[in-house]
Design an enzyme around this catalytic site. Sequence first.
Site, short mmCIF file in Angstrom:
data_model
loop_
_atom_site.label_atom_id
_atom_site.label_comp_id
_atom_site.label_asym_id
_atom_site.label_seq_id
_atom_site.Cartn_x
_atom_site.Cartn_y
_atom_site.Cartn_z
N CYS A 1 -49.47 33.32 -99.32
CA CYS A 1 -50.75 33.79 -99.87
C CYS A 1 -50.68 35.30 -100.15
O CYS A 1 -49.99 35.74 -101.04
CB CYS A 1 -51.88 33.42 -98.92
SG CYS A 1 -53.52 33.41 -99.67
N HIS A 2 -51.37 36.13 -99.37
CA HIS A 2 -51.26 37.58 -99.52
C HIS A 2 -50.15 38.17 -98.64
O HIS A 2 -49.85 39.36 -98.74
CB HIS A 2 -52.59 38.26 -99.18
CG HIS A 2 -53.68 37.98 -100.17
ND1 HIS A 2 -54.54 36.92 -100.04
CD2 HIS A 2 -54.04 38.61 -101.32
CE1 HIS A 2 -55.39 36.90 -101.06
NE2 HIS A 2 -55.10 37.92 -101.85
N GLU B 1 -57.51 34.95 -107.25
CA GLU B 1 -58.22 36.18 -106.90
C GLU B 1 -59.53 36.28 -107.69
O GLU B 1 -60.57 36.70 -107.16
CB GLU B 1 -57.33 37.39 -107.18
CG GLU B 1 -57.61 38.58 -106.29
CD GLU B 1 -57.23 38.35 -104.84
OE1 GLU B 1 -58.16 38.12 -104.02
OE2 GLU B 1 -56.04 38.42 -104.50
#
Length: 233
Positions: A131-132, A162
């Site tokens: 993910c991030h 996002e």
Amino acid sequence: MKVLFVITSHSDLGNTNRKTGYYLSEAAHPWKKLQERGIEIDFVSPKGGPCPLDPASYDLTDPINREFWEDTEVQKKLKNTLAPGGVDTNIFEGIHYVGGHGACFDFPSNIPLLQLGARIYEHGGVVSAICHGPSGLLNIKLMGGTYLIQGKNVACFTNSEEEAVGLVKTIPFSLQDCMKERGAYVHVKPNWTSNVQIDGRLVTGQNPQSSTELGDKLGDLVLEIQARRIVSQ
């Protein structure tokens, strides 16, 4: 066998007056898959000590999240995460960068954290991020001066996702765009569908929905590496 989980120390979601942190399932589901394989997990964070949980990820109706959250050993480690400078990378077969928007704020610029990933990878270990979490890979350089993700097939939280959560203007950069700028080949699937990319000893996942699949792939690679090391001894 041990894998080091990296979780964010950052709790403020830009100027939104909202809180962020690490995303629960992106730690819990890989943890479960590694635990099933007899792989031990330690936790490190940019600042060391206790780390914030993204309140939006606190879903204990998910049985794996609940098992992780209620595990006394896990909670002890989460409240006392290691500082990057105090980690012996020689005892780890892999490193996993847990996502959550907080990672965008404190992973890329933490030099000791970047060095951990580089050392584990260069010593034959697995690097994983979801993910991030791939924010922590952006600035990792290997001994030859190239970026770890250069020329690699990867996945990460996408621009489309996002936009869907309304945080394009809140986060400090587009993770998808930055990974492309580093020379990575970013593979994108529809929002909220599992997408795990494996390129050698690099494993990356697009979103929380990728957590279980990523945990399986990470666990298998760690077992393979351990088996090769035993044979070579």
